[in-house]
Write a protein that holds these residues in place. Structure first.
Motif, PDB file in Angstrom:
ATOM      1  N   SER A 134      38.319 -36.410 -14.101  1.00  0.00           N
ATOM      2  CA  SER A 134      37.481 -35.310 -14.509  1.00  0.00           C
ATOM      3  C   SER A 134      37.898 -33.942 -13.616  1.00  0.00           C
ATOM      4  CB  SER A 134      35.885 -35.582 -13.852  1.00  0.00           C
ATOM      5  OG  SER A 134      35.443 -36.822 -14.652  1.00  0.00           O
ATOM      6  N   HIS A 166      38.379 -44.889 -17.510  1.00  0.00           N
ATOM      7  CA  HIS A 166      38.036 -43.635 -17.097  1.00  0.00           C
ATOM      8  C   HIS A 166      38.950 -43.054 -16.024  1.00  0.00           C
ATOM      9  CE1 HIS A 166      34.050 -42.138 -17.932  1.00  0.00           C
ATOM     10  NE2 HIS A 166      34.561 -41.011 -17.974  1.00  0.00           N
ATOM     11  N   LYS A 169      37.833 -33.391 -26.904  1.00  0.00           N
ATOM     12  CA  LYS A 169      37.981 -34.275 -25.555  1.00  0.00           C
ATOM     13  C   LYS A 169      38.500 -35.460 -26.217  1.00  0.00           C
ATOM     14  CE  LYS A 169      35.063 -35.284 -22.617  1.00  0.00           C
ATOM     15  NZ  LYS A 169      35.305 -35.350 -20.834  1.00  0.00           N
ATOM     16  N   SER A 204      32.119 -34.023 -18.852  1.00  0.00           N
ATOM     17  CA  SER A 204      33.202 -33.361 -18.089  1.00  0.00           C
ATOM     18  C   SER A 204      34.256 -32.583 -18.926  1.00  0.00           C
ATOM     19  CB  SER A 204      33.730 -34.188 -17.229  1.00  0.00           C
ATOM     20  OG  SER A 204      34.106 -35.368 -18.048  1.00  0.00           O
ATOM     21  N   ASN A 228      37.494 -32.510 -19.346  1.00  0.00           N
ATOM     22  CA  ASN A 228      38.620 -32.779 -19.422  1.00  0.00           C
ATOM     23  C   ASN A 228      38.982 -33.868 -20.655  1.00  0.00           C
ATOM     24  OD1 ASN A 228      36.673 -34.965 -18.164  1.00  0.00           O
ATOM     25  ND2 ASN A 228      38.289 -36.299 -18.574  1.00  0.00           N
ATOM     26  N   ARG A 268      36.561 -37.964 -27.348  1.00  0.00           N
ATOM     27  CA  ARG A 268      35.610 -38.700 -26.624  1.00  0.00           C
ATOM     28  C   ARG A 268      34.993 -39.745 -27.766  1.00  0.00           C
ATOM     29  NH1 ARG A 268      31.978 -38.043 -22.048  1.00  0.00           N
ATOM     30  NH2 ARG A 268      29.695 -38.661 -22.331  1.00  0.00           N
TER      31      ARG A 268
HETATM   32 MG    MG Z   1      33.433 -37.426 -18.275  1.00  0.00          MG
END
Ligand code: MG
Ligand code: AMP
Length: 345
Positions: free
Chosen positions: A157, A247, A62, A149, A151, A64
């Motif tokens: 998302s 986001h 991701k 999520s 994505n 992330r």
């Molecule tokens: Mg998320």
């Protein structure tokens, strides 16, 4: 990281194909791989919550940030209670009222959860999702599944099969699709470690409904009402770490046009004329004309579609929202996607 992705279209599969597909997905989770799967909120990207290497892959795929904890998805109340040292009467009542469903409970984490899953926090976010495919996958995997999520980090998302495939095809071993996610925005995150529980992320389950169904009074994290432009750099440390990141941002610039319903139309028209004259491709959304349920259901798909259509600017008309209902949860996502660029009328 690239790999060949098995895609199981659950809705169109035969019963034996479904059974074999779920078995395959559970086996992938058990041996430390990733599986994207549908939930009633948004699609999730799952890994064995107890396996640090597996969870590490979620962050890698991701992109992330490592300080953003994952929600741990469980199949039943026993698994939830075993995942925390703080399962109490309040948790029991909330679970009875809202699980399976779009509510995440933040509780002291049990021993055994690797730091990477909870981003080093002493708490864990727990949810028993309502989608039958999610529940079947978790119970067949026989372990809790950490899933953010499905994505790429920073983008909208995924709420439809094509969103997940666009973001994760060839990046994960398996994707299970099952049409559109019913709710369309992520779960409500409720911090139960406080004397008065606090909503850290607004969602479909609102403070009002929580009180109505359980008699438990909850408050909203005051940070939810603060506009943060450079949250990642600001040093702000929200209780839900994910709340500080930019986001849901599409490539297009999102501008929220907020005010009384009768003024939104004329202002959007004025702005549209200016931007169009400057050669920009403008999309106009009258979110104020939709029910909050429909706005929640459509928001992330609209953001993605605007990009596919090559929009430069999205003008999103909404009425002012200050209370804690579902529109507030939609507005929370919209403001983030706009980087808090708001024209208040
Ligand atoms: Mg998320
Ligand atoms: P996502 O998985 O992308 O929907 O993000 C999960 C959200 O839940 C993020 O905003 C996290 O900060 C929040 N969250 C997950 N676990 C915790 C926790 N233990 N304490 C506070 N917030 C959490």
């Amino acid at each position: 990281m690239t790999c060949r992705t098995i895609i199981l279209n659950y809705d169109e599969a035969t019963a034996p194909e479904r059974e074999a597909g779920l078995e395959k997905a559970a086996a992938i989770i058990r041996r430390g791989g990733l599986v994207a799967f549908p939930t009633e909120t948004v699609y999730g990207l799952g890994a064995d919550a107890l396996n640090p290497e597996a969870v590490g892959q979620i962050f890698t795929v991701k992109g992330r940030p490592a300080d953003n904890p994952l929600i741990v998805h469980v199949a039943d109340l026993d698994q939830a209670a075993a995942s925390t040292t703080g399962w109490d009467d309040r948790a029991e009542r909330l679970a009875a009222a809202f699980w399976p469903g779009p509510l995440t409970l933040v509780l002291p984490r049990a021993d055994g959860f690797p730091d990477i899953t909870t981003a080093g926090l002493s708490t864990v976010g727990l949810r028993l999702p309502g989608h039958p495919v999610a529940r079947a996958l978790i119970s067949q995997a026989e372990r809790p599944i950490a899933a953010p999520s499905a994505n790429l980090s920073g983008g909208p998302s995924p709420t439809r099969a094509e969103h997940v495939i666009a973001d994760l095809n060839d990046k994960v071993p398996m994707i299970i699709t099952a049409g559109d996610c019913r709710v369309g925005i992520e779960s409500t995150v409720l911090d139960l470690t406080l004397e008065t529980p606090e909503i850290l992320r607004p969602g479909f389950v609102t403070a009002g409904v929580i009180f109505e169904k359980t008699g438990i009074r909850v408050t909203m994290d005051p940070a939810l009402n603060t506009a943060r432009q450079n949250y990642a750099e600001s040093g702000w440390k929200p209780k839900a770490p994910g709340m500080k990141y930019r986001h849901y941002a599409p490539k297009a610039e999102v501008i929220v046009v907020r005010g009384p319903a009768e003024r939104i139309g004329p202002e959007m028209k004025r702005l549209c004329q200016i931007e169009t004259a400057a050669g920009k491709q403008v999309v106009e959304w009258r979110l104020n004309e939709l029910s909050p349920e429909k706005a929640a259901f459509e928001l992330f798909d609209r953001l993605r579609r605007a990009d596919l259509e090559g929009a430069d600017i999205i003008l999103a008309g909404t009425v002012s929202q200050t209370d804690g209902d579902l529109s507030f949860a939609v507005m929370n996502r919209l403001l983030k996607s706009a980087g808090y660029h708001v024209i208040d009328l």
